[in-house]
Scaffold this active site. Sequence first.
Site, mmCIF file in Angstrom:
data_model
loop_
_atom_site.group_PDB
_atom_site.id
_atom_site.type_symbol
_atom_site.label_atom_id
_atom_site.label_comp_id
_atom_site.label_asym_id
_atom_site.label_seq_id
_atom_site.Cartn_x
_atom_site.Cartn_y
_atom_site.Cartn_z
ATOM 1 N N ASP A 103 0.831 -1.205 0.000
ATOM 2 C CA ASP A 103 0.000 0.000 0.000
ATOM 3 C C ASP A 103 0.866 1.256 0.000
ATOM 4 O O ASP A 103 2.078 1.187 0.211
ATOM 5 C CB ASP A 103 -0.857 0.029 1.266
ATOM 6 N N LYS A 126 -3.423 4.064 -2.951
ATOM 7 C CA LYS A 126 -4.002 5.275 -3.524
ATOM 8 C C LYS A 126 -2.885 6.302 -3.609
ATOM 9 O O LYS A 126 -2.170 6.513 -2.647
ATOM 10 C CB LYS A 126 -5.082 5.782 -2.569
ATOM 11 N N MET A 138 -7.735 8.203 10.042
ATOM 12 C CA MET A 138 -8.462 8.668 8.846
ATOM 13 C C MET A 138 -9.484 9.752 9.186
ATOM 14 O O MET A 138 -10.597 9.735 8.670
ATOM 15 C CB MET A 138 -9.172 7.478 8.163
HETATM 16 N N1 SAH Z 1 -3.214 -0.425 9.342
HETATM 17 C C1 SAH Z 1 -2.801 0.938 9.638
HETATM 18 C C2 SAH Z 1 -3.917 1.940 9.458
HETATM 19 C C3 SAH Z 1 -4.377 2.092 8.026
HETATM 20 S S1 SAH Z 1 -5.651 3.291 7.853
HETATM 21 C C4 SAH Z 1 -2.220 0.993 11.050
HETATM 22 O O1 SAH Z 1 -2.324 0.006 11.800
HETATM 23 O O2 SAH Z 1 -1.643 2.013 11.395
HETATM 24 C C5 SAH Z 1 -4.731 4.707 7.344
HETATM 25 C C6 SAH Z 1 -4.628 5.712 8.462
HETATM 26 O O3 SAH Z 1 -3.662 5.311 9.416
HETATM 27 C C7 SAH Z 1 -4.173 7.082 8.027
HETATM 28 O O4 SAH Z 1 -5.209 7.842 7.462
HETATM 29 C C8 SAH Z 1 -3.723 7.664 9.355
HETATM 30 O O5 SAH Z 1 -4.825 8.051 10.160
HETATM 31 C C9 SAH Z 1 -3.092 6.461 10.003
HETATM 32 N N2 SAH Z 1 -1.633 6.407 9.814
HETATM 33 C C10 SAH Z 1 -0.928 5.420 9.239
HETATM 34 N N3 SAH Z 1 0.389 5.666 9.300
HETATM 35 C C11 SAH Z 1 0.533 6.852 9.938
HETATM 36 C C12 SAH Z 1 1.650 7.663 10.335
HETATM 37 N N4 SAH Z 1 2.907 7.289 10.075
HETATM 38 N N5 SAH Z 1 1.406 8.817 11.005
HETATM 39 C C13 SAH Z 1 0.142 9.195 11.280
HETATM 40 N N6 SAH Z 1 -0.935 8.483 10.927
HETATM 41 C C14 SAH Z 1 -0.764 7.327 10.278
#
Ligand code: SAH
Length: 265
Positions: free
Chosen positions: A49, A70, A183
């Site tokens: 992703d 995306k 998100m």
């Molecule tokens: N599986 C992922 C989440 C995916 S949904 C997890 O466990 O973290 C995608 C969302 O994750 C983003 O919109 C944001 O809210 C968050 N996210 C993922 N990586 C991030 C990062 N390095 N810093 C801040 N938010 C993050």
Amino acid sequence: MNESIETIVAAPEFAPGHVWLAGAGPGHPRYLTLEVADALAKADVIVHDALVSDGVLSLAKTPDLIFVGKRGGKPSVAQDDITARLIELARAGKRVLRLKGGDPFVFGRGGEEAEALVRENIPFRILPGMTSALAALAAANIPATMRGISRAITLATGHAAGTPGDLDWKALAKTGEPIVVYMGVGTIGTIAQLLMEGGLSPETPVAVLMAATTPDERSLTATLATVQAEVERQNFVAPALIVIGKIVSMRAVLSGRTALPGNKP
Ligand code: SAH
């Protein structure tokens, strides 16, 4: 007993025709688990992703990297097409590493992909990753839980806030416990409004943590009343996490002069 990293990660064999559904952690490769770092070196093909950083991908031995996220405003690859691709690659006898940001089972649609693999009789494993909320909170010196302040923590998606059938934000407000919203940058105004209607004070501290552990990392603190305006004024965009609750006030305390930037990119 003296264990080596090799013996720790060698246990489950990454066999041809198998899919490993793995979490790459928050961004910086130092937050990879040992087994995911090892899988990056063993995979024949990696299906990843947008949240999987270049630093993580640079540990891959295979040049066969398939991007299914995306990017640049283009719509993401449909979930059915991604699962179809995983199945096709596994049937072709590849060691398939399906790599997602954070943890695959935390807002990562890992459950749906695993379900499809079960249906199609494809052997798979789930390899956990550090979910971004925990890494981002640590990087910001905000304890996820703290005696005397919180007894629970909610991880919520802000994606559909304000639409019919979404989470009951007012009920979450009534718990008084901290909430971490994934998100949610686009819907923070609605979320803040619903939480205040649910009884949280407009003065409740809020932190927005963007691109944690990556070179683009930024953060801001505000209150429920001001957070939307601050997000817009400072141009905060995804990926970002919104932390709401009294634990945010610990940040100032713990960011005193002995705090080292140990969790920074
Ligand atoms: N599986 C992922 C989440 C995916 S949904 C997890 O466990 O973290 C995608 C969302 O994750 C983003 O919109 C944001 O809210 C968050 N996210 C993922 N990586 C991030 C990062 N390095 N810093 C801040 N938010 C993050």
